[in-house]
Structure formats: C-alpha cells, structure tokens
Design a protein around this motif. Sequence first.
Motif, mmCIF file in Angstrom:
data_model
loop_
_atom_site.group_PDB
_atom_site.id
_atom_site.type_symbol
_atom_site.label_atom_id
_atom_site.label_comp_id
_atom_site.label_asym_id
_atom_site.label_seq_id
_atom_site.Cartn_x
_atom_site.Cartn_y
_atom_site.Cartn_z
ATOM 1 N N CYS A 109 -4.417 -5.542 2.495
ATOM 2 C CA CYS A 109 -3.373 -4.691 3.061
ATOM 3 C C CYS A 109 -3.462 -3.324 2.411
ATOM 4 O O CYS A 109 -3.239 -3.192 1.203
ATOM 5 C CB CYS A 109 -1.999 -5.311 2.830
ATOM 6 N N ALA A 110 -3.774 -2.327 3.206
ATOM 7 C CA ALA A 110 -3.930 -0.963 2.715
ATOM 8 C C ALA A 110 -2.746 -0.114 3.156
ATOM 9 O O ALA A 110 -2.419 -0.064 4.345
ATOM 10 C CB ALA A 110 -5.230 -0.352 3.219
ATOM 11 N N ALA A 111 -2.130 0.555 2.210
ATOM 12 C CA ALA A 111 -0.991 1.419 2.487
ATOM 13 C C ALA A 111 -1.429 2.874 2.534
ATOM 14 O O ALA A 111 -2.247 3.318 1.726
ATOM 15 C CB ALA A 111 0.092 1.240 1.426
ATOM 16 N N SER A 125 -3.612 -9.653 -6.016
ATOM 17 C CA SER A 125 -4.106 -8.581 -6.865
ATOM 18 C C SER A 125 -3.911 -7.256 -6.148
ATOM 19 O O SER A 125 -3.602 -7.221 -4.954
ATOM 20 C CB SER A 125 -5.581 -8.794 -7.229
ATOM 21 N N ARG A 126 -4.107 -6.176 -6.875
ATOM 22 C CA ARG A 126 -3.923 -4.854 -6.282
ATOM 23 C C ARG A 126 -4.946 -3.877 -6.819
ATOM 24 O O ARG A 126 -5.463 -4.030 -7.927
ATOM 25 C CB ARG A 126 -2.507 -4.331 -6.544
ATOM 26 N N ASP A 127 -5.231 -2.870 -6.021
ATOM 27 C CA ASP A 127 -6.093 -1.767 -6.398
ATOM 28 C C ASP A 127 -5.253 -0.513 -6.257
ATOM 29 O O ASP A 127 -5.034 -0.020 -5.147
ATOM 30 C CB ASP A 127 -7.330 -1.711 -5.505
ATOM 31 N N ASN A 128 -4.769 0.004 -7.363
ATOM 32 C CA ASN A 128 -3.852 1.138 -7.328
ATOM 33 C C ASN A 128 -4.494 2.392 -6.730
ATOM 34 O O ASN A 128 -3.839 3.161 -6.031
ATOM 35 C CB ASN A 128 -3.338 1.444 -8.733
ATOM 36 N N ALA A 129 -5.766 2.599 -7.014
ATOM 37 C CA ALA A 129 -6.453 3.779 -6.506
ATOM 38 C C ALA A 129 -6.526 3.776 -4.989
ATOM 39 O O ALA A 129 -6.547 4.837 -4.355
ATOM 40 C CB ALA A 129 -7.851 3.886 -7.105
ATOM 41 N N LYS A 130 -6.571 2.602 -4.398
ATOM 42 C CA LYS A 130 -6.673 2.472 -2.947
ATOM 43 C C LYS A 130 -5.361 2.095 -2.283
ATOM 44 O O LYS A 130 -5.316 1.934 -1.063
ATOM 45 C CB LYS A 130 -7.731 1.430 -2.590
ATOM 46 N N ASN A 131 -4.304 1.955 -3.077
ATOM 47 C CA ASN A 131 -3.011 1.506 -2.555
ATOM 48 C C ASN A 131 -3.172 0.259 -1.691
ATOM 49 O O ASN A 131 -2.635 0.169 -0.585
ATOM 50 C CB ASN A 131 -2.333 2.623 -1.762
ATOM 51 N N THR A 132 -3.894 -0.683 -2.224
ATOM 52 C CA THR A 132 -4.234 -1.884 -1.486
ATOM 53 C C THR A 132 -3.854 -3.130 -2.277
ATOM 54 O O THR A 132 -4.051 -3.179 -3.493
ATOM 55 C CB THR A 132 -5.733 -1.918 -1.164
ATOM 56 N N VAL A 133 -3.327 -4.104 -1.574
ATOM 57 C CA VAL A 133 -3.015 -5.396 -2.169
ATOM 58 C C VAL A 133 -3.849 -6.457 -1.471
ATOM 59 O O VAL A 133 -4.099 -6.371 -0.260
ATOM 60 C CB VAL A 133 -1.509 -5.717 -2.084
ATOM 61 N N TYR A 134 -4.276 -7.446 -2.238
ATOM 62 C CA TYR A 134 -5.121 -8.507 -1.718
ATOM 63 C C TYR A 134 -4.464 -9.858 -1.951
ATOM 64 O O TYR A 134 -3.672 -10.038 -2.869
ATOM 65 C CB TYR A 134 -6.487 -8.510 -2.400
ATOM 66 N N LEU A 135 -4.824 -10.794 -1.124
ATOM 67 C CA LEU A 135 -4.416 -12.172 -1.323
ATOM 68 C C LEU A 135 -5.636 -13.055 -1.122
ATOM 69 O O LEU A 135 -6.097 -13.230 0.011
ATOM 70 C CB LEU A 135 -3.298 -12.580 -0.359
ATOM 71 N N GLN A 136 -6.150 -13.570 -2.216
ATOM 72 C CA GLN A 136 -7.259 -14.503 -2.162
ATOM 73 C C GLN A 136 -6.696 -15.903 -1.985
ATOM 74 O O GLN A 136 -5.924 -16.371 -2.817
ATOM 75 C CB GLN A 136 -8.099 -14.428 -3.436
ATOM 76 N N MET A 137 -7.074 -16.553 -0.905
ATOM 77 C CA MET A 137 -6.549 -17.867 -0.572
ATOM 78 C C MET A 137 -7.689 -18.877 -0.610
ATOM 79 O O MET A 137 -8.609 -18.812 0.208
ATOM 80 C CB MET A 137 -5.881 -17.857 0.804
ATOM 81 N N ASN A 138 -7.604 -19.796 -1.545
ATOM 82 C CA ASN A 138 -8.602 -20.841 -1.694
ATOM 83 C C ASN A 138 -7.981 -22.200 -1.417
ATOM 84 O O ASN A 138 -6.760 -22.359 -1.438
ATOM 85 C CB ASN A 138 -9.198 -20.824 -3.104
ATOM 86 N N SER A 139 -8.836 -23.173 -1.184
ATOM 87 C CA SER A 139 -8.384 -24.544 -0.925
ATOM 88 C C SER A 139 -7.291 -24.577 0.125
ATOM 89 O O SER A 139 -6.246 -25.219 -0.037
ATOM 90 C CB SER A 139 -7.896 -25.195 -2.227
ATOM 91 N N LEU A 140 -7.530 -23.898 1.215
ATOM 92 C CA LEU A 140 -6.515 -23.776 2.249
ATOM 93 C C LEU A 140 -6.185 -25.117 2.886
ATOM 94 O O LEU A 140 -7.054 -25.974 3.054
ATOM 95 C CB LEU A 140 -6.975 -22.788 3.312
ATOM 96 N N GLN A 163 7.046 8.335 5.770
ATOM 97 C CA GLN A 163 6.634 7.141 6.474
ATOM 98 C C GLN A 163 5.395 6.561 5.805
ATOM 99 O O GLN A 163 4.509 7.301 5.387
ATOM 100 C CB GLN A 163 6.318 7.445 7.948
ATOM 101 N N VAL A 164 5.367 5.241 5.738
ATOM 102 C CA VAL A 164 4.246 4.527 5.171
ATOM 103 C C VAL A 164 3.733 3.545 6.205
ATOM 104 O O VAL A 164 4.511 2.840 6.858
ATOM 105 C CB VAL A 164 4.643 3.782 3.882
ATOM 106 N N GLN A 165 2.428 3.511 6.355
ATOM 107 C CA GLN A 165 1.800 2.575 7.273
ATOM 108 C C GLN A 165 0.993 1.554 6.493
ATOM 109 O O GLN A 165 0.298 1.900 5.531
ATOM 110 C CB GLN A 165 0.889 3.305 8.259
ATOM 111 N N LEU A 166 1.083 0.311 6.916
ATOM 112 C CA LEU A 166 0.344 -0.769 6.294
ATOM 113 C C LEU A 166 -0.592 -1.381 7.324
ATOM 114 O O LEU A 166 -0.166 -1.721 8.425
ATOM 115 C CB LEU A 166 1.279 -1.846 5.755
ATOM 116 N N VAL A 167 -1.843 -1.525 6.952
ATOM 117 C CA VAL A 167 -2.834 -2.123 7.829
ATOM 118 C C VAL A 167 -3.378 -3.373 7.163
ATOM 119 O O VAL A 167 -3.968 -3.300 6.088
ATOM 120 C CB VAL A 167 -3.982 -1.151 8.145
#
Length: 120
Positions: A22-24, A70-85, A1-5
């Motif tokens: 989002c951290a897995a 972008s992603r940080d493999n060491a932290k199993n985390t993905v990011y979404l930088q949203m500009n000019s919303l 099982q994998v949890q995403l926060v």
Amino acid sequence: QVQLVESGGGLVQAGGSLRLSCAASGRISSINAMGWYRQAPGKQRELVASITSGDKTTYADSVKGRFTVSRDNAKNTVYLQMNSLKPEDTAVYYCNVEVYYGLRGLYDYWGQGTQVTVSS
C-alpha cells in the motif's frame, strides 16, 4: 488529500503466501500509523495488523505468527507479508493510514481494497 494504492491481492492455495503493498501519496505531513484491515462476507471489518511511527506492531490473534507488517518510510509504503494462508483469511483487505497535520490533528485514509482469496 492522501491517496492510497493497494496491490498484491489475488488467488492462492492454502499454505501459500501473498505480499500486499500500500503506497500513500499526496498531501502528507507525517504518518502516525499504517495498517491493514479486512472484511470477509457477512462479517465486520477487523484489524489485521498495524505499525506505528515508532515501529510498534499489533496483530490480530488469528494471524500472529503467519503475517508480518512492515513499512518503508522513504516510500510511504506499508506491506503485509502473509504466509501459511488459510481459507478463513479470504477477505477484502484494506490499507489504512493515519496522518498527522499538526493543529488539524489526525486524519484516517483508506485504500480501495484488494481481494485475497485462499482456496482449500
């Protein structure tokens, strides 16, 4: 099982920025891809951005030049930088991860969703 926060959603004025995270965690062998989807009221869920294990990125045409995944493999985390919303970016944003389990194949997991609201 994998949890995403997921975190980072909120209310922002048009032209502003937000950064989603989002951290897995859990039973992770290897992550093949991570991405973000969104669903606005009355609309279908759509891919916003994704990034593979080889760092290949994909963006919806509507967010190209404004969003960066972008992603940080060491932290199993993905990011979404949203500009000019823009107000049309208003939606619930869902994190997705594709995990490779060898002979068991690939499995998709979803975050709980985070609300992004852009006011005009």
